[in-house]
Design a protein around this motif. Structure first.
Motif, short mmCIF file in Angstrom:
data_model
loop_
_atom_site.label_atom_id
_atom_site.label_comp_id
_atom_site.label_asym_id
_atom_site.label_seq_id
_atom_site.Cartn_x
_atom_site.Cartn_y
_atom_site.Cartn_z
N GLN A 1 34.06 -59.80 -46.67
CA GLN A 1 35.44 -60.24 -46.89
C GLN A 1 35.61 -60.87 -48.26
N LEU A 2 34.63 -61.70 -48.65
CA LEU A 2 34.67 -62.30 -49.99
C LEU A 2 34.68 -61.21 -51.06
N ALA A 3 33.80 -60.23 -50.87
CA ALA A 3 33.65 -59.17 -51.87
C ALA A 3 34.88 -58.27 -51.94
N GLY A 4 35.67 -58.28 -50.88
CA GLY A 4 36.91 -57.50 -50.87
C GLY A 4 37.95 -58.05 -51.83
N GLN A 5 37.70 -59.26 -52.33
CA GLN A 5 38.68 -59.90 -53.22
C GLN A 5 38.34 -59.77 -54.70
N HIS A 6 37.20 -59.11 -55.00
CA HIS A 6 36.75 -59.05 -56.41
C HIS A 6 36.28 -57.63 -56.76
N THR A 7 36.20 -57.35 -58.05
CA THR A 7 35.69 -56.05 -58.48
C THR A 7 34.18 -55.98 -58.20
N LEU A 8 33.49 -57.02 -58.66
CA LEU A 8 32.05 -57.09 -58.43
C LEU A 8 31.69 -58.45 -57.84
N THR A 9 30.95 -58.42 -56.76
CA THR A 9 30.45 -59.66 -56.16
C THR A 9 28.94 -59.60 -56.17
N PHE A 10 28.33 -60.64 -56.70
CA PHE A 10 26.87 -60.66 -56.86
C PHE A 10 26.28 -61.68 -55.90
N PHE A 11 25.35 -61.23 -55.10
CA PHE A 11 24.62 -62.17 -54.24
C PHE A 11 23.14 -62.09 -54.58
N ASP A 12 22.57 -63.24 -54.89
CA ASP A 12 21.20 -63.31 -55.37
C ASP A 12 20.32 -63.94 -54.29
N HIS A 13 19.53 -63.09 -53.65
CA HIS A 13 18.69 -63.57 -52.54
C HIS A 13 17.23 -63.63 -53.00
N TRP A 14 16.76 -64.84 -53.30
CA TRP A 14 15.40 -64.97 -53.84
C TRP A 14 14.38 -65.38 -52.77
N LEU A 15 14.87 -65.63 -51.52
CA LEU A 15 13.94 -66.10 -50.48
C LEU A 15 12.87 -65.06 -50.15
N THR A 16 13.20 -63.79 -50.29
CA THR A 16 12.24 -62.74 -49.97
C THR A 16 10.98 -62.86 -50.84
N ASP A 17 11.18 -63.19 -52.12
CA ASP A 17 10.02 -63.37 -53.00
C ASP A 17 9.26 -64.64 -52.62
N TYR A 18 10.02 -65.69 -52.32
CA TYR A 18 9.42 -66.97 -51.93
C TYR A 18 8.53 -66.80 -50.70
N VAL A 19 9.07 -66.13 -49.69
CA VAL A 19 8.29 -65.91 -48.46
C VAL A 19 7.11 -64.97 -48.74
N GLY A 20 7.32 -64.00 -49.62
CA GLY A 20 6.22 -63.11 -50.00
C GLY A 20 5.06 -63.87 -50.63
N HIS A 21 5.37 -64.90 -51.41
CA HIS A 21 4.31 -65.69 -52.06
C HIS A 21 3.67 -66.70 -51.09
N ARG A 22 4.53 -67.36 -50.31
CA ARG A 22 4.03 -68.52 -49.57
C ARG A 22 4.13 -68.43 -48.06
N GLY A 23 4.85 -67.44 -47.56
CA GLY A 23 5.15 -67.43 -46.14
C GLY A 23 4.12 -66.69 -45.30
N THR A 24 4.33 -66.77 -44.00
CA THR A 24 3.49 -66.03 -43.05
C THR A 24 4.19 -64.71 -42.73
N LEU A 25 3.44 -63.81 -42.09
CA LEU A 25 4.02 -62.54 -41.68
C LEU A 25 5.21 -62.78 -40.75
N GLN A 26 5.04 -63.76 -39.85
CA GLN A 26 6.12 -64.08 -38.90
C GLN A 26 7.40 -64.49 -39.61
N GLU A 27 7.24 -65.33 -40.63
CA GLU A 27 8.42 -65.77 -41.39
C GLU A 27 9.05 -64.59 -42.13
N ALA A 28 8.20 -63.72 -42.64
CA ALA A 28 8.71 -62.54 -43.36
C ALA A 28 9.47 -61.61 -42.41
#
Ligand SMILES: [Zn+2]
Length: 306
Positions: free
Chosen positions: A197-224
């Motif tokens: 819905q937010l993205a429906g109001q703009h030409t380009l909406t950018f969402f930056d999800h960095w948790l995947t890298d964080y969990v890849g470095h420090r997390g467990t398989l379960q967390e991933a």
């Protein structure tokens, strides 16, 4: 035409290894919906359907060494082979040379200069703004591109008002770290609907999800596994609320990591690019590595603006 760009840090296509690779075991029906029901693993070909295209995408870019975030993100947002120009992969944060490439020109600035309405959909806590102001925190390459283009960084108030989402989508992580204080808790599906819905109001909406890298470095398989399942729910919500004739949802990454949870460090694996929406062929034309993302964004969005 609208574009919702979801950047996932550190997500690659790895071995069918249930000990280290969350993609080998997680329940991801929405993502698999784009790959004929097959798991997102190494060896998958490019898969086209009416609803979108899945493209295994090279992040190594012909340069030795493990791909890193600063050069990868800079390549995604400029279309320039930045590791080739530098002679190496570099990260996580941009050095002077990478920052200059991003500040000179990037896809966000180009669109902004043509009058596109661009939104950054991530909320940041006050501590983030303070540490940037004090010079104690370098912006990531993604953040630098948005900052260079004068795109507003949402704060806690924007999160409470529903104008942004927390990095983990649902608001729970934000509450745990920064307190409740009016922050809404959403299911992953609701968060996805809200992002659409937010993205429906703009030409380009950018969402930056960095948790995947964080969990890849420090997390467990379960967390991933849990994180990917949340992401799948978010995608389901996005697709539910998104008008596919009106725009594209693009998901991509800078380098592999989470697909080898517990092994530490990035990988040489291809990364998944998913382009969902009716006009995906315009974006996907010629896309095989990270340099193809910026041209895809420009082809998709500039037609309308000009
Ligand atoms: Zn990393």
């Amino acid at each position: 035409m609208r574009l919702l760009f979801i950047f996932l840090d550190g997500v690659g296509l790895g071995e069918n290894d249930p000990v280290h690779n969350p993609f080998a075991t997680a329940n991801l029906p929405t993502l698999a919906g784009f790959t004929d029901g097959r798991r997102w693993l190494r060896g998958l070909p490019r898969i086209e359907s009416q609803t979108g295209v899945f493209i295994p995408t090279d992040a190594c870019l012909g340069v030795d060494g493990k791909p890193q975030s600063a050069t990868g993100q800079a390549t995604i947002l400029t279309g320039i082979n930045v590791p080739e120009r530098l002679g190496r992969h570099y990260g996580p944060r941009p050095n002077r040379q990478i920052a200059e490439i991003i500040e000179h020109d990037n896809v966000i600035s180009t669109l902004k200069a043509r009058g596109a309405d661009i939104a950054f959909a991530n909320a940041f806590p006050s501590t983030f703004f303070e540490s940037v102001r004090r010079g104690k925190r370098l912006l990531s390459a993604n953040q630098l591109a948005l900052h260079t283009a004068d795109v507003r960084f949402p704060d806690a108030e924007a999160l409470r008002d529903g104008r942004a989402l927390s990095v983990e989508f649902t608001g729970e992580g934000w509450r745990n770290r920064f307190g409740a204080d009016g922050v809404p808790i959403l299911t992953p599906f609701e968060a996805g609907q809200h992002l659409a819905q937010l993205a429906g109001q703009h030409t380009l909406t950018f969402f930056d999800h960095w948790l995947t890298d964080y969990v890849g470095h420090r997390g467990t398989l379960q967390e991933a596994v849990a994180l990917l399942e949340t992401l799948d729910g978010v995608m389901a919500g996005i697709l539910d609320a998104w008008d596919r004739s009106e725009g594209l949802v693009v998901l991509t990454s800078d380098h592999g990591n989470i697909e080898e949870t517990g092994l530490r460090g990035h990988t040489y694996n291809p990364i998944p690019t998913l382009i969902a929406g009716q006009s995906w062929p315009i974006f996907a034309d010629g896309l095989t590595d990270l340099t193809g993302i910026t041209p895809g964004i420009l082809r998709t969005l500039l037609r309308d603006i000009e």
